[in-house]
Design a protein around this motif. Structure first.
Motif, short mmCIF file in Angstrom:
data_model
loop_
_atom_site.label_atom_id
_atom_site.label_comp_id
_atom_site.label_asym_id
_atom_site.label_seq_id
_atom_site.Cartn_x
_atom_site.Cartn_y
_atom_site.Cartn_z
N ARG A 156 -4.95 13.07 12.43
CA ARG A 156 -5.27 14.17 11.53
C ARG A 156 -4.13 14.30 10.52
N GLY A 157 -4.47 14.34 9.26
CA GLY A 157 -3.46 14.43 8.22
C GLY A 157 -2.99 13.08 7.72
N ALA A 158 -3.37 11.99 8.39
CA ALA A 158 -2.98 10.66 7.92
C ALA A 158 -3.83 10.27 6.72
N LYS A 159 -3.38 9.27 6.01
CA LYS A 159 -4.13 8.80 4.85
C LYS A 159 -4.04 7.28 4.76
N THR A 160 -4.98 6.69 4.05
CA THR A 160 -4.90 5.27 3.77
C THR A 160 -4.21 5.06 2.43
N LEU A 161 -3.72 3.85 2.22
CA LEU A 161 -2.94 3.55 1.02
C LEU A 161 -3.58 2.39 0.28
N PRO A 162 -3.48 2.38 -1.05
CA PRO A 162 -4.02 1.23 -1.80
C PRO A 162 -3.30 -0.05 -1.40
N GLN A 163 -4.01 -1.18 -1.48
CA GLN A 163 -3.44 -2.48 -1.18
C GLN A 163 -3.59 -3.39 -2.38
N LYS A 164 -2.66 -4.29 -2.52
CA LYS A 164 -2.69 -5.21 -3.65
C LYS A 164 -3.83 -6.21 -3.48
N ASP A 165 -4.41 -6.60 -4.60
CA ASP A 165 -5.40 -7.67 -4.58
C ASP A 165 -4.71 -8.98 -4.21
N LYS A 166 -5.45 -9.85 -3.55
CA LYS A 166 -4.92 -11.15 -3.15
C LYS A 166 -5.82 -12.25 -3.68
N LYS A 167 -5.26 -13.44 -3.77
CA LYS A 167 -6.10 -14.60 -4.02
C LYS A 167 -6.88 -14.92 -2.76
N LEU A 168 -7.93 -15.74 -2.92
CA LEU A 168 -8.84 -15.99 -1.80
C LEU A 168 -9.15 -17.47 -1.68
N ILE A 169 -9.08 -17.97 -0.43
CA ILE A 169 -9.49 -19.33 -0.12
C ILE A 169 -10.74 -19.26 0.74
#
Length: 664
Positions: A156-169
């Motif tokens: 309760r009270g936690a949040k998620t954070l944005p993540q950097k885009d990555k390249k993809l294989i």
């Protein structure tokens, strides 16, 4: 009196504000959502949370349950708090890792799964969550849509954070690409290990027993790779993601089904054409299968595409990559075999993606502090005293790759600096394996009187297969200490590492470097004494000027004058040169605070103080060190011992601390 409607509106608004305050709902960051979702709010960890990253071919048509398809689709999240749980609808075997720690297996589970039965330390964390699909009957009928996901639950009270885009294989293959025969299948496979090693997203479009060619008795990737599900009829929407590289490993099973060489080559060429059409910007790699079936035809298919003008298609020769001991059954690699494949693939694929190998000198996650000669991208050379590098990394071991014999100190996870003397080549820093998870490393080379003891050339780090380096978050202030052998730490037990500059930086949690030369003077004396007032602006002892754009010091501490008197430098010349030197430092560090320490021997104190005054620079100060260094703090009446450097540190750090606090 407010109307019932306005009262209800206020109640709803109050509830929303309360939820936002408590962190139960997350507002979508600006610029990260489509027009349909912009401005909406989401519960942290819900399927609608834009900070969750879904990798693979996910069916998101049901807003309550997302379904992952093909092999080991996964979801990632960065979050705050101390716990994380995942909810799945169907019974399935899943894998999870928190903070790059051990991969946990949850066998045949459904509902809410506690991924942190032991709470984490408060702070920011990372989790990935994946599925075991295809190799064991985790679902009633394989391949049925058992990889269901209904969200994460945090404190309760936690949040998620944005993540950097990555390249993809994207990997296209059969049971070898799936990881059949290993303990954890796909998450033990070379495809997963390579993706993790390079720090990229990775998808596994593979099925055990698959052929390249569609046959009545063999599942053909040439007709199925572009479908949403294994064996399905719905085409995948390739606008959902674009691969930066595609690695194809097919042909092992075609030979046993009687596919002719001509048909195989034609089908392979067509698959490469289709992959190019779907992924116009991708690098395509045709993997010579490990059983060496159809190698000439595979290479010919690549050549056909090259001849057609597609230069971004490459053949990978895998001959002699594995030995008999690397197989489970003579055909499927074991865990060690998959690790070898990933390690061989990494230097082939990474350059085409513009990704430095983890731990290499060019790896941006390896942080170099001090002055390093980086002209050779494969061999970085520390120059002045006190240069060191640090990095965060995953896995259980780390090896330092040295060119020739060298002495250095290494500290793992902030522990004691361990001395490695007269070592060369691949030096194992962790003879006792570490626990799985995130770790830190710092390496400093042994310096002697302005040079280094041995061949101080850093050629990279070797990590576990699937392990990688991690970025060091945040900026730490940089302290630069300019001086002679005293600043270098000569005669102390660990030279630079037991010098007052190093100790002060560590005590203040700052990065630190020493531009110091044993026997150096402030003034370049006629009898040959090295003049630090001139040499300071060089990369080292050559003619190359140092690029001060590499880093900017926050505080520069100058301690010079101990040697000038014995080299017949007059007080007038000393003061004049010191004044100009301080002005020159200001020119290259326009925002730094500059401290001129009075010498501990009491030499040129008046001239040093006068030089500071002559600069008329409000951020250049004189520091009186009278009484800082008692006789018991010396080894030879001039150089401090360990006690002496500690006493200097105790007097200097409060001064530096106030400056850093003001600058923060």
């Amino acid at each position: 009196m407010p109307s019932p409607l306005s009262q209800r509106f206020r109640a709803v608004l109050a509830a929303i504000l309360l939820a936002l305050t408590a962190g139960l709902l997350t507002t979508l960051p600006a610029g990260s959502a489509s027009a349909e979702t912009q401005g909406k709010t989401f519960r942290a960890g819900s399927l609608q949370d834009p900070n969750l990253r879904f990798v693979g071919r996910w069916d998101t048509s049901d807003p309550a349950t997302y379904v992952g398809n093909w092999e080991s689709p996964y979801v990632e999240a960065a979050f705050t708090g101390t716990t994380v749980k995942a909810t799945v609808r169907d019974t399935v075997t899943v894998y999870a890792s928190v903070d790059h720690g051990p991969i946990q297996t949850f066998d045949q589970v459904s509902g809410t799964i506690d991924l942190t039965p032991t709470p984490l330390a408060p702070g920011q964390h990372q989790v990935w969550f994946s599925y075991r699909t295809g190799e064991i009957p985790t679902c009633a009928t394989w391949p049925s849509p058992c990889a269901t996901f209904q969200g994460f639950t945090f404190d309760r009270g936690a949040k998620t954070l944005p993540q950097k885009d990555k390249k993809l294989i994207e990997f296209i293959g059969d049971s070898i690409t799936v990881g059949y025969g290993t303990e954890k299948t796909t998450v033990d496979s070379y495809s997963w290990l390579l993706g993790e090693k390079l720090g990229v997203d990775h998808t596994n479009i593979a099925r055990s027993g698959a052929c390249l060619t569609q046959l009545s008795n063999c599942f053909g990737l040439n007709e199925n790779w572009d479908r949403t599900t294994i064996g399905g009829t719905t085409d995948w929407d390739f606008t959902r993601y674009q691969a930066d590289a595609v690695v194809i490993n097919l042909g092992t099973n075609d030979a046993g089904r009687g596919v002719s060489a001509a048909d195989f080559q034609q089908n392979y060429t067509t698959l490469l054409e289709e992959a190019r059409a779907k992924y116009p910007g991708a690098q395509l790699f045709a993997f010579e299968n490990l059983r060496q079936r159809y190698p000439a035809e595979t290479e010919a298919a690549v050549q056909a595409r090259n001849d057609a003008g597609d230069a971004a298609v490459h053949f990978i020769d895998t001959a002699d990559w594995l030995t008999a001991e690397d197989y489970v059954d003579g055909g499927h690699p074991n865990e060690a075999g998959h690790a070898k494949i990933a390690d061989r693939l990494a230097p082939i694929v990474a350059p085409y993606l513009g990704i430095p190998l983890p731990g290499s000198p060019a790896d941006p996650d390896v942080r170099f502090t001090g002055r390093w000669d980086t002209s050779d991208p494969e061999a970085y050379v520390p120059t002045w005293a006190g240069s060191y590098f640090t990095t965060r990394f995953t896995g259980t071991s780390v090896t330092l790759n040295q060119r020739r014999t060298i002495d250095f100190w290494a500290s793992v996870d902030g522990g004691e600096d361990v001395y490695f003397s007269g070592v060369s080549g691949d030096v194992d820093i962790t003879p006792d394996p570490l626990s799985e998870g995130e770790h830190t490393l710092r390496v400093s080379y042994r310096n002697v009187a302005g040079s280094y003891k041995g061949d101080a050339v850093f050629q990279g780090l070797t990590l576990d297969s699937g392990a990688r380096t991690l970025a060091t978050p945040g900026r730490r202030p940089i302290l630069e200490f300019v001086g002679d052998s005293i600043t270098m730490g000569s005669t102390s037990s660990k030279t630079t590492l037991t010098s007052y500059g190093w100790l002060s930086g560590e005590k203040l949690g700052a990065r630190h470097t020493q531009i110091a030369w044993g026997g150096g003077c402030l003034v370049a004396a006629a009898d040959g004494c090295t003049g630090i007032s001139q040499r300071f602006f060089k990369t080292y002892d050559g003619t190359a000027d140092w690029d001060f754009g590499t880093y900017q010091a926050d505080v520069v501490v100058v301690n010079l004058g101990t040697n000038d008197l014995s080299h017949n430098v007059t007080p007038e010349e000393f003061q004049s040169v010191y004044t100009q030197f301080l002005k020159n430092i200001r020119a290259v560090y326009p925002r730094a605070d500059i401290l001129a320490l009075g010498t501990f021997s009491g030499r040129y104190l008046t001239e040093t103080q006068a030089a500071v005054a002559a600069t008329r620079d409000r951020r250049t100060s004189y520091v009186d060190t009278t009484g800082w260094l008692p006789a018991e703090g010396l080894t030879d009446k001039v150089h401090p011992n360990d006690l002496g450097h500690q006493l200097i540190t105790d007097r200097l750090t409060p001064i530096l601390g106030k400056i850093l606090q003001r600058r923060a």
